[in-house]
Design a protein around this motif. Structure first.
Motif, short mmCIF file in Angstrom:
data_model
loop_
_atom_site.label_atom_id
_atom_site.label_comp_id
_atom_site.label_asym_id
_atom_site.label_seq_id
_atom_site.Cartn_x
_atom_site.Cartn_y
_atom_site.Cartn_z
N LEU A 106 11.17 56.17 22.00
CA LEU A 106 12.56 55.83 22.57
C LEU A 106 12.88 56.14 23.87
CD1 LEU A 106 14.40 57.11 19.51
CD2 LEU A 106 14.02 54.69 19.97
N ASP A 107 12.26 57.17 24.49
CA ASP A 107 12.83 57.56 25.87
C ASP A 107 12.20 56.55 26.94
OD1 ASP A 107 13.80 59.02 27.86
OD2 ASP A 107 11.70 59.74 28.37
N GLN A 108 10.97 55.75 26.39
CA GLN A 108 10.42 54.98 27.16
C GLN A 108 10.65 53.52 27.23
OE1 GLN A 108 6.38 54.81 25.46
NE2 GLN A 108 5.67 56.59 26.43
N LEU A 109 11.44 53.05 26.12
CA LEU A 109 12.16 51.90 25.83
C LEU A 109 13.47 51.77 26.07
CD1 LEU A 109 10.48 51.16 22.16
CD2 LEU A 109 10.07 49.86 24.38
N LEU A 110 14.25 52.84 26.29
CA LEU A 110 15.81 52.86 26.60
C LEU A 110 15.99 53.26 27.84
CD1 LEU A 110 17.17 54.12 23.38
CD2 LEU A 110 16.91 51.98 23.79
N SER A 111 16.58 52.65 28.72
CA SER A 111 17.03 53.11 30.17
C SER A 111 17.62 54.31 30.27
CB SER A 111 17.85 51.95 30.75
OG SER A 111 18.40 52.34 32.01
N PRO A 112 17.72 54.98 31.30
CA PRO A 112 18.68 56.40 31.39
C PRO A 112 19.99 55.93 31.30
CG PRO A 112 16.89 56.30 32.95
CD PRO A 112 16.64 55.01 32.30
N ASN A 113 20.42 54.74 31.63
CA ASN A 113 21.72 54.36 31.59
C ASN A 113 22.11 53.37 30.41
OD1 ASN A 113 22.26 55.45 34.15
ND2 ASN A 113 21.35 53.82 35.12
N PHE A 114 21.29 53.43 29.37
CA PHE A 114 21.55 52.68 28.11
C PHE A 114 23.13 52.88 27.78
CE2 PHE A 114 21.37 52.32 23.59
CZ PHE A 114 21.11 51.06 23.41
N HIS A 115 23.34 51.86 27.35
CA HIS A 115 24.73 51.85 26.49
C HIS A 115 24.85 50.82 25.33
CE1 HIS A 115 26.34 54.00 29.77
NE2 HIS A 115 27.36 54.61 28.99
N GLU A 116 25.21 51.01 24.27
CA GLU A 116 25.57 49.96 22.88
C GLU A 116 26.86 50.05 22.55
OE1 GLU A 116 23.71 49.75 18.27
OE2 GLU A 116 22.97 51.20 19.69
N ILE A 117 27.30 48.84 22.16
CA ILE A 117 28.45 48.62 21.40
C ILE A 117 28.08 48.26 20.05
CG2 ILE A 117 30.88 47.46 21.28
CD1 ILE A 117 30.73 47.37 24.29
N GLU A 153 7.12 47.82 36.11
CA GLU A 153 6.24 47.19 35.38
C GLU A 153 6.31 47.29 34.07
OE1 GLU A 153 4.61 44.56 36.92
OE2 GLU A 153 5.15 45.34 38.81
N GLN A 154 7.60 48.00 33.50
CA GLN A 154 7.76 48.14 32.17
C GLN A 154 9.40 47.51 31.85
OE1 GLN A 154 6.96 52.08 30.25
NE2 GLN A 154 8.93 52.05 29.49
N TRP A 155 9.40 46.94 30.86
CA TRP A 155 10.89 46.74 30.37
C TRP A 155 11.48 47.65 29.56
CZ3 TRP A 155 13.34 42.26 32.15
CH2 TRP A 155 12.58 41.32 32.77
N GLN A 156 12.78 47.96 30.05
CA GLN A 156 13.61 49.03 29.36
C GLN A 156 15.28 48.29 28.86
OE1 GLN A 156 13.99 52.02 32.32
NE2 GLN A 156 12.46 53.41 31.04
N LEU A 157 15.36 48.68 27.79
CA LEU A 157 16.89 48.31 27.21
C LEU A 157 17.80 49.02 27.98
CD1 LEU A 157 17.98 46.25 24.98
CD2 LEU A 157 17.95 48.16 23.40
N ILE A 158 18.78 48.24 28.49
CA ILE A 158 19.84 48.93 29.33
C ILE A 158 21.34 48.78 28.49
CG2 ILE A 158 18.80 48.74 31.55
CD1 ILE A 158 20.46 46.36 32.33
N TYR A 159 21.36 47.49 27.74
CA TYR A 159 22.67 47.13 26.93
C TYR A 159 22.48 46.48 25.64
CZ TYR A 159 27.23 45.39 26.14
OH TYR A 159 28.43 45.40 25.31
N HIS A 160 23.00 46.88 24.59
CA HIS A 160 22.84 46.42 23.48
C HIS A 160 24.11 46.43 22.46
CE1 HIS A 160 20.92 44.75 19.86
NE2 HIS A 160 21.82 45.66 19.12
N GLN A 161 24.80 45.15 22.16
CA GLN A 161 25.78 44.90 21.37
C GLN A 161 25.62 44.01 20.11
OE1 GLN A 161 29.10 43.65 23.63
NE2 GLN A 161 30.31 43.26 22.08
N GLY A 162 26.35 44.43 19.05
CA GLY A 162 26.30 43.78 17.73
C GLY A 162 27.74 43.09 17.60
N THR A 163 27.82 42.16 17.22
CA THR A 163 29.36 41.45 16.84
C THR A 163 29.03 40.93 15.60
OG1 THR A 163 29.87 40.99 19.27
CG2 THR A 163 31.21 39.77 17.59
N PRO A 164 30.05 41.27 14.28
CA PRO A 164 30.15 40.89 13.19
C PRO A 164 30.07 39.14 13.30
CG PRO A 164 31.48 42.75 13.17
CD PRO A 164 31.21 42.42 14.68
#
Length: 132
Positions: free
Chosen positions: A32-43, A112-123
């Motif tokens: 998870l630490d590799q895939l998520l950016s240190p600044n990751f946020h999710e709504i 050279e690695q992609w990291q998730l920085i933001y994720h959102q889910g909307t019903p």
């Protein structure tokens, strides 16, 4: 300026999205630490906001829901930032009802690695699932 995403990058980012749903990855603090950016946020789909620290403390012990995701669309927001939009459905057990949402993720290329920085889910309304 937004540009078209390459097919190979779209496939790679879809693979990363799906890797994040795998129980072994969700239970691995290192992965998870590799895939998520240190600044990751999710709504979340219920309107709650989470940061990386919260996700890292919650996911490893969480029962993994059953996920379906499909209809991925990608675009480049800059040379090293990509956006994915897709439909998702999930349920907490085989007998539970499905919850439907439109998801959006922003990925950033770092060393050279992609990291998730933001994720959102909307019903959203129910849609037909495309089993792959």
């Amino acid at each position: 300026m937004m540009t078209k995403i390459s097919e190979s990058l779209l496939e790679h980012l879809v693979e990363l999205e799906r890797i994040l749903l795998e129980p072994s990855v969700r239970q691995s603090v290192n992965r998870l630490d590799q895939l998520l950016s240190p600044n990751f946020h999710e709504i979340s789909a219920n309107g709650l906001m989470f940061n990386k620290a919260h996700i890292m403390s919650r996911l490893p012990s969480e029962k993994v829901p059953q996920f379906y995701n499909q209809s991925f669309i990608g675009q480049m927001l800059s040379a090293d930032i990509a956006q994915l939009t897709y439909h998702a459905a999930y349920r907490h057990s085989a007998r539970a009802p499905l919850h439907y949402s439109i998801r959006m993720s922003i990925w950033k290329k770092v060393a050279e690695q992609w990291q998730l920085i933001y994720h959102q889910g909307t019903p959203c309304p129910e849609f037909a699932l495309q089993y792959e």
